[in-house]
Design a protein around this motif. Structure first.
Motif, short mmCIF file in Angstrom:
data_model
loop_
_atom_site.label_atom_id
_atom_site.label_comp_id
_atom_site.label_asym_id
_atom_site.label_seq_id
_atom_site.Cartn_x
_atom_site.Cartn_y
_atom_site.Cartn_z
N UNK A 193 49.25 45.82 20.48
CA UNK A 193 50.54 46.46 20.74
C UNK A 193 50.47 47.45 21.90
N UNK A 194 49.26 47.73 22.38
CA UNK A 194 49.08 48.74 23.41
C UNK A 194 48.04 48.26 24.43
N UNK A 195 48.12 48.81 25.64
CA UNK A 195 47.06 48.61 26.61
C UNK A 195 47.11 49.73 27.65
N UNK A 196 45.96 49.98 28.27
CA UNK A 196 45.86 51.00 29.30
C UNK A 196 44.85 50.50 30.33
N UNK A 197 44.96 50.98 31.55
CA UNK A 197 44.07 50.53 32.62
C UNK A 197 42.60 50.77 32.26
N UNK A 198 41.79 49.79 32.56
CA UNK A 198 40.36 49.87 32.28
C UNK A 198 39.64 50.38 33.53
N UNK A 199 39.20 51.65 33.52
CA UNK A 199 38.58 52.24 34.72
C UNK A 199 37.15 51.74 34.92
N UNK A 200 36.61 51.04 33.94
CA UNK A 200 35.27 50.45 34.09
C UNK A 200 35.36 49.03 34.65
N UNK A 211 41.41 61.01 32.31
CA UNK A 211 40.33 61.77 32.96
C UNK A 211 40.09 61.22 34.37
N UNK A 212 40.06 59.91 34.49
CA UNK A 212 39.81 59.28 35.80
C UNK A 212 40.93 59.56 36.79
N UNK A 213 42.19 59.41 36.36
CA UNK A 213 43.32 59.59 37.27
C UNK A 213 43.44 61.04 37.72
N UNK A 214 43.04 61.98 36.85
CA UNK A 214 43.03 63.39 37.26
C UNK A 214 41.95 63.65 38.29
N UNK A 215 40.81 62.97 38.14
CA UNK A 215 39.73 63.14 39.11
C UNK A 215 40.12 62.62 40.49
N UNK A 216 41.03 61.65 40.52
CA UNK A 216 41.47 61.08 41.79
C UNK A 216 42.54 61.94 42.46
#
Length: 347
Positions: free
Chosen positions: A308-315, A338-343
């Motif tokens: 029912x859910x999904x989110x971008x896989x940063x790995x 965490x990843x998008x904030x680092x960018x």
């Protein structure tokens, strides 16, 4: 005797003159008259072109314009000009050139995909065939045509199936539109219609969902799984909560479809728009872009699962992490935030 001699001289002179004239005619008609180095060149003749304009287009390609004009007049081309794209082969003579211009209209390949609006589609098509973008857009937006063929202002983009097609360069806007309708009806064959019906969706609704799937995932192999998530949510009456629909709503609200929005903010979720699937249940009114055929077929052939859910896989960039429960999804989302904030992506 003297008179006979004169007659003979006159006869010989006549023969010589006739022979010279015949030679000149033959030369004008059958001698190669091209001056370009490539194997071929192409000439575009506009729908309202005069012979003078045709000559201007041919000027860089021909050695002798006078001989071409003489042959063109002799063959009646100067008063019977036909619009289109024409091939001139290296070494062609005037007779062959005129014949090509009279009956050699060749098709051009027209390609388009991923257009977000009909205005963008019109601009894309206008650089490939003769009509300008304004005349094309007017034909696309013709309310009588849309109503007659069961399209609304919101669903009209769904009629254009991205692909490569052959058209004559001088195709009119209405001819182009009619061909696209024909291709749409051909695409929605009995098999696809049956699959759409099984999902309880109309073709335009399939395209609408496919446009979201297309925006969510650039990976063709993942699209059936993404489609499955949204279909699960629709069946269970859960808000789609699709970020691409919010981005579309923001662009529609501002009127700027060229802006780049990489991050959806919490305040964006409050935008009052029927395209905001965080605020309104079900599908948006129409496509948010023009989906690829692979995205349409992904909706028609979704992966069956309980996600029912999904989110971008940063790995694994380009792909997503899927979850069956909100708790699992929230754990997956922590890594992405965490990843998008680092960018330092703030918009």
């Amino acid at each position: 005797m003297y008179i006979k001699k004169i007659l003979w001289i006159i006869a010989i002179a006549g023969l010589l003159a006739g022979g010279f004239f015949a030679y000149m005619v033959y030369t004008a008609i059958f001698t190669p008259n091209t001056k370009f180095n490539n194997a071929e060149a192409f000439v575009y003749v506009a729908s309202d072109a005069s012979f003078s304009e045709v000559k201007t287009n041919l000027e860089p390609l021909l050695k002798d314009m006078e001989s071409f004009e003489a042959v063109a007049k002799r063959k009646g081309y100067t008063s019977n000009i036909k619009a289109g794209k024409y091939r001139i082969g290296k070494g062609m003579n005037n007779n062959e050139i005129v014949n090509s211009l009279r009956s050699g209209n060749i098709p051009v390949k027209v390609s388009f995909n991923n257009q977000e609006t009909l205005a963008m589609l019109a601009g894309r098509i206008a650089v490939q065939i003769e009509p300008d973008s304004i005349s094309l857009l007017n034909a696309f937006n013709d309310t009588a045509f849309l109503h007659e063929n069961n399209f609304s202002d919101a669903t009209k983009l769904a009629m254009y199936i991205p692909n490569s097609y052959e058209f004559f360069w001088n195709t009119s806007p209405k001819q182009f539109r009619a061909r696209m309708l024909k291709e749409y009806n051909r695409f929605w064959n009995r098999e696809r219609l049956k699959k759409a019906e099984a999902l309880n969706l109309k073709p335009a609704e399939v395209v609408t969902l496919a446009s979201i799937v297309h925006k969510e995932s650039a990976k063709v192999d993942e699209r059936p799984r993404v489609a499955g998530v949204y279909l699960n949510r629709l069946r269970q009456g859960i808000l789609l909560q699709a970020d691409p629909t919010v981005i579309y709503a923001l662009k529609l609200h501002s009127g700027d479809f060229d802006q780049v929005i990489k991050r959806v903010l919490y305040k964006d979720l409050e935008l009052d728009s029927p395209y905001n699937t965080y605020k309104y249940a079900g599908l948006p009114p129409g496509p948010i872009a023009m989906p690829d055929i692979s995205a349409i077929d992904a909706v028609l052939n979704p992966e069956k699962h309980e996600y029912l859910y999904f989110v971008a896989n940063v790995e694994r960039f380009g792909y997503h992490k899927f979850a069956k429960t909100l708790a699992q999804h929230n754990r997956n989302k922590v890594q992405y935030i965490r990843w998008i904030n680092q960018q330092n992506i703030n918009r």
